[in-house]
Design a protein around this motif. Structure first.
Motif, PDB file in Angstrom:
ATOM      1  N   PHE A   1     -15.089 -13.423 -46.383  1.00 34.27           N
ATOM      2  CA  PHE A   1     -14.897 -14.013 -45.364  1.00 34.27           C
ATOM      3  C   PHE A   1     -16.407 -13.635 -44.773  1.00 34.27           C
ATOM      4  CE2 PHE A   1     -10.038 -15.324 -45.822  1.00 34.27           C
ATOM      5  CZ  PHE A   1     -10.510 -16.811 -45.473  1.00 34.27           C
TER       6      PHE A   1
ATOM      7  N   GLY B   1     -18.959 -17.735 -33.087  1.00 31.80           N
ATOM      8  CA  GLY B   1     -18.718 -19.236 -33.289  1.00 31.80           C
ATOM      9  C   GLY B   1     -18.165 -19.702 -31.590  1.00 31.80           C
TER      10      GLY B   1
ATOM     11  N   GLN C   1     -15.456 -16.106 -40.789  1.00 33.58           N
ATOM     12  CA  GLN C   1     -15.171 -17.598 -41.080  1.00 33.58           C
ATOM     13  C   GLN C   1     -15.607 -17.615 -42.513  1.00 33.58           C
ATOM     14  OE1 GLN C   1     -18.381 -18.111 -38.314  1.00 33.58           O
ATOM     15  NE2 GLN C   1     -20.204 -17.079 -39.709  1.00 33.58           N
TER      16      GLN C   1
ATOM     17  N   TYR D   1     -17.936 -27.115 -41.574  1.00 29.62           N
ATOM     18  CA  TYR D   1     -16.984 -27.603 -40.893  1.00 29.62           C
ATOM     19  C   TYR D   1     -16.679 -29.167 -40.194  1.00 29.62           C
ATOM     20  CZ  TYR D   1     -12.816 -27.232 -36.564  1.00 29.62           C
ATOM     21  OH  TYR D   1     -12.025 -27.436 -36.289  1.00 29.62           O
TER      22      TYR D   1
ATOM     23  N   GLU E   1     -22.118 -25.541 -39.316  1.00 28.94           N
ATOM     24  CA  GLU E   1     -21.739 -24.586 -39.550  1.00 28.94           C
ATOM     25  C   GLU E   1     -20.394 -23.687 -40.157  1.00 28.94           C
ATOM     26  OE1 GLU E   1     -21.981 -23.260 -35.808  1.00 28.94           O
ATOM     27  OE2 GLU E   1     -24.022 -23.826 -35.539  1.00 28.94           O
ATOM     28  N   PRO E   2     -20.273 -22.869 -39.976  1.00 27.66           N
ATOM     29  CA  PRO E   2     -19.322 -21.987 -41.316  1.00 27.66           C
ATOM     30  C   PRO E   2     -17.684 -22.661 -40.814  1.00 27.66           C
ATOM     31  CG  PRO E   2     -20.687 -20.415 -40.563  1.00 27.66           C
ATOM     32  CD  PRO E   2     -21.200 -21.732 -39.435  1.00 27.66           C
ATOM     33  N   LEU E   3     -17.254 -22.618 -41.945  1.00 21.97           N
ATOM     34  CA  LEU E   3     -15.752 -23.214 -41.413  1.00 21.97           C
ATOM     35  C   LEU E   3     -14.806 -21.875 -40.535  1.00 21.97           C
ATOM     36  CD1 LEU E   3     -13.490 -24.796 -41.640  1.00 21.97           C
ATOM     37  CD2 LEU E   3     -13.298 -24.089 -43.865  1.00 21.97           C
ATOM     38  N   PRO E   4     -14.456 -21.710 -40.057  1.00 20.49           N
ATOM     39  CA  PRO E   4     -13.548 -20.949 -39.112  1.00 20.49           C
ATOM     40  C   PRO E   4     -12.407 -20.844 -39.338  1.00 20.49           C
ATOM     41  CG  PRO E   4     -14.007 -23.024 -37.734  1.00 20.49           C
ATOM     42  CD  PRO E   4     -14.741 -23.076 -38.463  1.00 20.49           C
ATOM     43  N   PHE E   5     -12.298 -19.592 -39.104  1.00 17.47           N
ATOM     44  CA  PHE E   5     -10.563 -18.901 -40.102  1.00 17.47           C
ATOM     45  C   PHE E   5     -10.094 -18.051 -38.926  1.00 17.47           C
ATOM     46  CE2 PHE E   5      -8.129 -15.782 -42.027  1.00 17.47           C
ATOM     47  CZ  PHE E   5      -7.071 -16.508 -42.568  1.00 17.47           C
TER      48      PHE E   5
ATOM     49  N   GLY F   1     -10.632 -16.053 -34.114  1.00 23.77           N
ATOM     50  CA  GLY F   1     -11.471 -15.787 -33.932  1.00 23.77           C
ATOM     51  C   GLY F   1     -11.173 -15.128 -32.694  1.00 23.77           C
TER      52      GLY F   1
END
Length: 161
Positions: free
Chosen positions: A38, A43, A50, A60, A66-70, A72
């Motif tokens: 990660f 974001g 992410q 995403y 955009e990077p895949l959020p994990f 926040g």
């Protein structure tokens, strides 16, 4: 609240001072416990972690590129928010977290689908957040995300009447 910060360091400078220590500590706990792969970034007006595009180029689904959020972390007007997409996707992880929170924290859990809200920074269970951060590897999260996309696609093709 939305901050137009470009980096996590800038975000920490932009948020109210009374939230800075808790957010800094949350960041550190997650950094120390998150499985490899990660990346930290910005974001949706918050700092977080992410799946990098070099690892998952599709990004995403709602915002390709955009990077895949994990995970926040956000300083909101009346609370500190921790968003964890694994809790949203895995009912057994949510159940584990809710049960562990009740064992370890005397205040009532304030939680939405993926958002855990802390009105009092002094009651953030940092050790529990560290354990939560360790629960899903990068590969497991990508697999989980793709399974969710497939299920949504199948449901839209075959809606129940």
């Amino acid at each position: 609240m939305y901050y137009d910060s470009k980096t996590p360091e800038e975000y920490l400078q932009d948020i109210p001072e009374d939230r800075r220590e808790a957010i800094t500590r949350l960041r550190q706990v997650i950094q120390e416990n998150l499985p490899p792969g990660f990346e930290e970034g910005m974001g949706y007006g918050m700092m977080g972690f992410q799946v990098p595009l070099k690892r998952y180029p599709k990004g995403y689904h709602t915002t390709p590129g955009e990077p895949l959020p994990f995970i926040g972390i956000a300083a909101q007007k009346n609370h500190i928010a921790l968003y964890h997409m694994g809790i949203y996707a895995l009912p057994e992880l949510e159940k584990w977290f809710v049960e562990e929170y009740a064992k370890r924290v005397s205040t009532k859990l304030d939680m939405g689908k993926s958002c855990i809200r802390f009105k009092n920074p002094k009651t953030i269970p940092f050790e529990l957040i560290g354990e939560l951060a360790r629960k899903i590897t990068l590969d497991d999260y990508i697999r989980l995300y793709e399974e969710g996309l497939k299920q949504r696609s199948e449901m839209s093709k075959n809606p129940k009447k």
